[in-house]
Design a protein around this motif. Structure first.
Motif, PDB file in Angstrom:
ATOM      1  N   ILE A 166      17.158  14.976  -1.272  1.00  0.00           N
ATOM      2  CA  ILE A 166      15.562  14.298  -0.725  1.00  0.00           C
ATOM      3  C   ILE A 166      15.699  15.202   0.427  1.00  0.00           C
ATOM      4  CG2 ILE A 166      14.395  12.690   0.351  1.00  0.00           C
ATOM      5  CD1 ILE A 166      16.212  10.762  -1.444  1.00  0.00           C
ATOM      6  N   GLU A 167      14.567  16.159   0.538  1.00  0.00           N
ATOM      7  CA  GLU A 167      14.311  17.089   1.476  1.00  0.00           C
ATOM      8  C   GLU A 167      13.669  16.154   2.778  1.00  0.00           C
ATOM      9  OE1 GLU A 167      15.037  20.197   1.575  1.00  0.00           O
ATOM     10  OE2 GLU A 167      15.768  20.390  -0.559  1.00  0.00           O
ATOM     11  N   ASP A 168      12.690  15.202   2.519  1.00  0.00           N
ATOM     12  CA  ASP A 168      12.148  14.467   3.552  1.00  0.00           C
ATOM     13  C   ASP A 168      11.515  13.301   2.975  1.00  0.00           C
ATOM     14  OD1 ASP A 168      11.060  13.948   5.894  1.00  0.00           O
ATOM     15  OD2 ASP A 168       9.581  15.607   6.003  1.00  0.00           O
ATOM     16  N   ILE A 169      11.321  12.420   4.087  1.00  0.00           N
ATOM     17  CA  ILE A 169      10.822  11.253   3.564  1.00  0.00           C
ATOM     18  C   ILE A 169       9.342  10.963   4.560  1.00  0.00           C
ATOM     19  CG2 ILE A 169      10.492   8.560   3.804  1.00  0.00           C
ATOM     20  CD1 ILE A 169      13.810   8.549   3.515  1.00  0.00           C
ATOM     21  N   ALA A 170       8.175  11.412   4.089  1.00  0.00           N
ATOM     22  CA  ALA A 170       6.908  11.667   4.507  1.00  0.00           C
ATOM     23  C   ALA A 170       6.170  10.159   4.560  1.00  0.00           C
ATOM     24  CB  ALA A 170       5.994  12.528   3.991  1.00  0.00           C
ATOM     25  N   LEU A 171       5.702   9.614   5.833  1.00  0.00           N
ATOM     26  CA  LEU A 171       5.113   8.466   6.283  1.00  0.00           C
ATOM     27  C   LEU A 171       3.496   8.484   6.751  1.00  0.00           C
ATOM     28  CD1 LEU A 171       8.504   6.927   7.581  1.00  0.00           C
ATOM     29  CD2 LEU A 171       7.305   6.711   5.142  1.00  0.00           C
ATOM     30  N   CYS A 172       2.928   7.773   6.267  1.00  0.00           N
ATOM     31  CA  CYS A 172       1.493   7.550   6.842  1.00  0.00           C
ATOM     32  C   CYS A 172       1.369   6.404   7.585  1.00  0.00           C
ATOM     33  CB  CYS A 172       0.523   7.434   5.447  1.00  0.00           C
ATOM     34  SG  CYS A 172       0.748   9.014   4.569  1.00  0.00           S
ATOM     35  N   LEU A 173       2.287   6.111   8.682  1.00  0.00           N
ATOM     36  CA  LEU A 173       2.350   5.058   9.673  1.00  0.00           C
ATOM     37  C   LEU A 173       2.331   5.411  10.868  1.00  0.00           C
ATOM     38  CD1 LEU A 173       5.468   3.255   7.653  1.00  0.00           C
ATOM     39  CD2 LEU A 173       3.067   2.553   7.453  1.00  0.00           C
ATOM     40  N   GLU A 183       0.913  -1.238   0.006  1.00  0.00           N
ATOM     41  CA  GLU A 183      -0.018  -0.032   0.069  1.00  0.00           C
ATOM     42  C   GLU A 183       0.855   1.042  -0.167  1.00  0.00           C
ATOM     43  OE1 GLU A 183      -3.827  -0.404   2.353  1.00  0.00           O
ATOM     44  OE2 GLU A 183      -2.429  -1.712   3.612  1.00  0.00           O
ATOM     45  N   PHE A 184       0.400   2.471  -0.526  1.00  0.00           N
ATOM     46  CA  PHE A 184       1.154   3.598  -0.635  1.00  0.00           C
ATOM     47  C   PHE A 184       1.071   4.329   0.729  1.00  0.00           C
ATOM     48  CE2 PHE A 184       0.573   2.797  -5.239  1.00  0.00           C
ATOM     49  CZ  PHE A 184       2.047   3.023  -5.556  1.00  0.00           C
ATOM     50  N   LYS A 185       1.999   4.229   1.471  1.00  0.00           N
ATOM     51  CA  LYS A 185       2.078   4.678   2.893  1.00  0.00           C
ATOM     52  C   LYS A 185       3.165   6.021   2.975  1.00  0.00           C
ATOM     53  CE  LYS A 185       0.086   0.659   4.962  1.00  0.00           C
ATOM     54  NZ  LYS A 185       0.279  -0.431   5.899  1.00  0.00           N
ATOM     55  N   GLY A 186       3.725   6.169   1.908  1.00  0.00           N
ATOM     56  CA  GLY A 186       4.670   7.381   2.074  1.00  0.00           C
ATOM     57  C   GLY A 186       5.101   7.821   0.707  1.00  0.00           C
ATOM     58  N   ALA A 187       6.132   9.009   0.917  1.00  0.00           N
ATOM     59  CA  ALA A 187       6.541   9.560  -0.335  1.00  0.00           C
ATOM     60  C   ALA A 187       7.748  10.301  -0.151  1.00  0.00           C
ATOM     61  CB  ALA A 187       5.583  10.902  -0.631  1.00  0.00           C
ATOM     62  N   VAL A 188       8.715  10.372  -1.160  1.00  0.00           N
ATOM     63  CA  VAL A 188       9.845  10.859  -1.324  1.00  0.00           C
ATOM     64  C   VAL A 188       9.693  12.109  -1.562  1.00  0.00           C
ATOM     65  CG1 VAL A 188      12.356  10.747  -2.054  1.00  0.00           C
ATOM     66  CG2 VAL A 188      11.036   8.617  -1.494  1.00  0.00           C
ATOM     67  N   LEU A 189      10.235  13.342  -0.718  1.00  0.00           N
ATOM     68  CA  LEU A 189       9.859  14.707  -1.104  1.00  0.00           C
ATOM     69  C   LEU A 189      11.197  15.423  -1.527  1.00  0.00           C
ATOM     70  CD1 LEU A 189       7.313  15.643   1.850  1.00  0.00           C
ATOM     71  CD2 LEU A 189       6.884  14.621  -0.280  1.00  0.00           C
ATOM     72  N   THR A 215      25.797  11.737  -5.000  1.00  0.00           N
ATOM     73  CA  THR A 215      24.994  13.287  -5.302  1.00  0.00           C
ATOM     74  C   THR A 215      23.894  13.567  -4.435  1.00  0.00           C
ATOM     75  OG1 THR A 215      23.839  12.131  -6.984  1.00  0.00           O
ATOM     76  CG2 THR A 215      25.937  12.854  -7.679  1.00  0.00           C
ATOM     77  N   THR A 216      23.319  12.528  -3.693  1.00  0.00           N
ATOM     78  CA  THR A 216      22.055  12.805  -3.274  1.00  0.00           C
ATOM     79  C   THR A 216      22.142  12.517  -1.789  1.00  0.00           C
ATOM     80  OG1 THR A 216      20.766  12.294  -5.164  1.00  0.00           O
ATOM     81  CG2 THR A 216      19.491  12.153  -3.219  1.00  0.00           C
ATOM     82  N   HIS A 217      21.673  13.272  -1.023  1.00  0.00           N
ATOM     83  CA  HIS A 217      21.621  13.429   0.668  1.00  0.00           C
ATOM     84  C   HIS A 217      20.179  13.171   1.007  1.00  0.00           C
ATOM     85  CE1 HIS A 217      25.607  14.826  -0.106  1.00  0.00           C
ATOM     86  NE2 HIS A 217      26.013  13.961   0.593  1.00  0.00           N
ATOM     87  N   ILE A 218      19.808  12.335   2.086  1.00  0.00           N
ATOM     88  CA  ILE A 218      18.521  12.512   2.701  1.00  0.00           C
ATOM     89  C   ILE A 218      18.559  13.324   3.936  1.00  0.00           C
ATOM     90  CG2 ILE A 218      16.673  11.271   3.758  1.00  0.00           C
ATOM     91  CD1 ILE A 218      17.713   8.671   2.248  1.00  0.00           C
ATOM     92  N   LEU A 219      17.889  14.434   3.825  1.00  0.00           N
ATOM     93  CA  LEU A 219      18.060  15.345   4.967  1.00  0.00           C
ATOM     94  C   LEU A 219      16.999  15.214   6.224  1.00  0.00           C
ATOM     95  CD1 LEU A 219      18.103  18.822   2.563  1.00  0.00           C
ATOM     96  CD2 LEU A 219      20.136  17.303   3.185  1.00  0.00           C
ATOM     97  N   ARG A 220      15.920  14.739   6.015  1.00  0.00           N
ATOM     98  CA  ARG A 220      15.153  14.615   6.992  1.00  0.00           C
ATOM     99  C   ARG A 220      14.201  12.989   6.781  1.00  0.00           C
ATOM    100  NH1 ARG A 220      15.021  19.997   6.552  1.00  0.00           N
ATOM    101  NH2 ARG A 220      13.469  19.909   4.616  1.00  0.00           N
ATOM    102  N   PHE A 221      13.901  12.578   7.822  1.00  0.00           N
ATOM    103  CA  PHE A 221      13.003  11.488   8.031  1.00  0.00           C
ATOM    104  C   PHE A 221      11.812  11.877   8.879  1.00  0.00           C
ATOM    105  CE2 PHE A 221      11.662   7.232   9.723  1.00  0.00           C
ATOM    106  CZ  PHE A 221      11.624   6.409   8.656  1.00  0.00           C
ATOM    107  N   ASN A 222      10.718  11.740   7.967  1.00  0.00           N
ATOM    108  CA  ASN A 222       9.305  11.893   8.728  1.00  0.00           C
ATOM    109  C   ASN A 222       9.341  13.421   9.513  1.00  0.00           C
ATOM    110  OD1 ASN A 222       6.488  11.005   8.694  1.00  0.00           O
ATOM    111  ND2 ASN A 222       6.991  10.474  11.163  1.00  0.00           N
ATOM    112  N   GLY A 223      10.077  14.412   8.988  1.00  0.00           N
ATOM    113  CA  GLY A 223      10.173  15.722   9.475  1.00  0.00           C
ATOM    114  C   GLY A 223      11.169  15.775  10.266  1.00  0.00           C
ATOM    115  N   GLU A 224      12.102  14.814  10.753  1.00  0.00           N
ATOM    116  CA  GLU A 224      13.189  15.082  11.700  1.00  0.00           C
ATOM    117  C   GLU A 224      14.468  14.972  10.884  1.00  0.00           C
ATOM    118  OE1 GLU A 224      12.956  12.332  15.004  1.00  0.00           O
ATOM    119  OE2 GLU A 224      11.021  13.061  15.536  1.00  0.00           O
ATOM    120  N   ASN A 225      15.208  15.859  11.289  1.00  0.00           N
ATOM    121  CA  ASN A 225      16.500  15.913  10.625  1.00  0.00           C
ATOM    122  C   ASN A 225      17.476  14.796  10.920  1.00  0.00           C
ATOM    123  OD1 ASN A 225      16.308  18.710   9.729  1.00  0.00           O
ATOM    124  ND2 ASN A 225      17.001  19.545  11.567  1.00  0.00           N
ATOM    125  N   LEU A 226      18.164  14.301   9.956  1.00  0.00           N
ATOM    126  CA  LEU A 226      19.005  13.134   9.794  1.00  0.00           C
ATOM    127  C   LEU A 226      20.425  13.466  10.019  1.00  0.00           C
ATOM    128  CD1 LEU A 226      17.636  10.600   6.915  1.00  0.00           C
ATOM    129  CD2 LEU A 226      17.637  10.391   9.442  1.00  0.00           C
TER     130      LEU A 226
END
Length: 350
Positions: A308-315, A292-298, A339-350
């Motif tokens: 990647i600014e954030d990984i938003a989740l519906c969990l 099921e679609f429960k998240g998005a890469v923003l 070349t790509t860094h993930i800056l946040r995970f569900n709104g929290e800084n990594l």
């Protein structure tokens, strides 16, 4: 019938739980491709990229798709509302019947382009621009419109931008289009439901981009034949299934996370719902979690490197924490760490 049985079966039929392993097994690859067609190139990839069965093969299928395209076993066209996609050559008649958009008024430019293509036996866009007294953007727009009508086709055998344009009827003279496409749509919807297992009317429309009345007529014909049934499933709503699928038994869903772009079969079927779910956010890709679609890469897409600014989740909070590394790993697998860094995970800084 319950949601778990449908999702479990869908993951297997999509090739996500039973990925193809043998790059030399062309038959199995084409069978899976046929189930998911029209197959589009990965969203925001370079123009001319071959289609790809993302996450459905253990091996990188790019070279295989390119080879089939070079042999014209995969044919490029405009389907599903004019989107670029590929179908197997043997299915071109079916899909062109369904998705062609006839030109209501042939203009002088249309006539000139068709005449040059027919007399030359094939010509590039650059040659058309050199020979015709029209602006480049007008020629490009006219070619697109003629391609949507399946009056011309673009021979894309590699990633070269300067492709050849040919007369469709000359190349496929055996294809005859029916005036009423409902029977062809019905055949396509059987294939769609075979891959999706269950779908609502809205999801069928979202995936196909056909008129609701056309879809409903095809569904009615299939119900009259007792090939499909209308059914209400808790958690999925009211939709349609093949009659033969009413007796599914396996409902044990293997935990999984797949990152899918906007060209994917499953995303296209739910794109309207997904855009509403992540309204106001810049989505790069979507996360299919346990089917099921429960998240998005923003983030903000760029031609060059972008983070990647954030990984938003519906969990739930507990599941977000316990599956954090699994989800991050699935996202990282689709991007270069250079070349790509993930800056946040569900709104929290990594």
């Amino acid at each position: 019938m319950n949601k778990e049985k449908i999702i479990c079966e869908r993951l297997h039929r999509q090739g996500l739980m039973a990925q193809l392993e043998n790059i030399h097994d062309i038959k199995s690859y084409k069978q899976l491709f046929q189930r998911l067609q029209p197959v589009a190139p990965v969203f925001n990839s370079r123009p001319g990229e071959a289609p790809k069965l993302v996450h459905r093969t253990v091996f990188n299928d790019t070279l295989l798709a390119e080879e089939l395209r070079k042999k014209h076993q995969l044919v490029k066209g405009r389907f599903q509302g004019g989107r670029i996609g590929y179908v197997l050559e043997e299915d071109l008649g079916l899909y062109s019947t369904i998705f062609r958009k006839p030109v209501q008024k042939i203009t002088e430019l249309h006539e000139e382009i068709l005449s040059m293509i027919q007399s030359s036996g094939g010509i590039s866009k650059e040659q058309l621009k050199e020979e015709l007294p029209f602006k480049a953007k007008e020629i490009t727009a006219a070619l697109k419109r003629l391609q949507e009508a399946f009056l011309v086709y673009e021979s894309q055998i590699d990633t070269d931008w300067n492709t050849g344009w040919f007369d469709f009827k000359t190349e496929w003279s055996e294809i005859k289009w029916a005036e009423d496409p409902v029977s062809a749509v019905a055949e396509m919807l059987l294939r769609f439901l075979d891959a999706a297992v269950f779908a609502t009317l809205d999801q069928i429309k979202s995936w196909s981009q056909l008129k609701r009345t056309t879809i409903q007529s095809a569904l009615n014909a299939l119900m009259e034949r007792e090939a499909i049934v209308k059914i209400k499933v808790d958690g999925l709503g009211e939709g349609f299934m093949q009659k033969k699928d009413l007796y599914l038994t396996n409902e044990e869903i293997t935990p999984s996370v797949f990152m899918l772009d906007s060209s994917d079969f499953l995303v296209r079927a739910e794109i309207v719902e997904l855009k509403e779910k992540f309204k106001g956010k810049e989505v790069l890709q979507y996360l299919l979690i346990d089917g099921e679609f429960k998240g998005a890469v923003l983030g903000h897409w760029r031609i060059g490197p972008h983070d990647i600014e954030d990984i938003a989740l519906c969990l739930g909070e507990e599941e977000i924490e316990t599956r954090k590394e699994e989800i991050i790993s699935a996202v990282k697998s689709g991007y270069s760490v250079k070349t790509t860094h993930i800056l946040r995970f569900n709104g929290e800084n990594l």
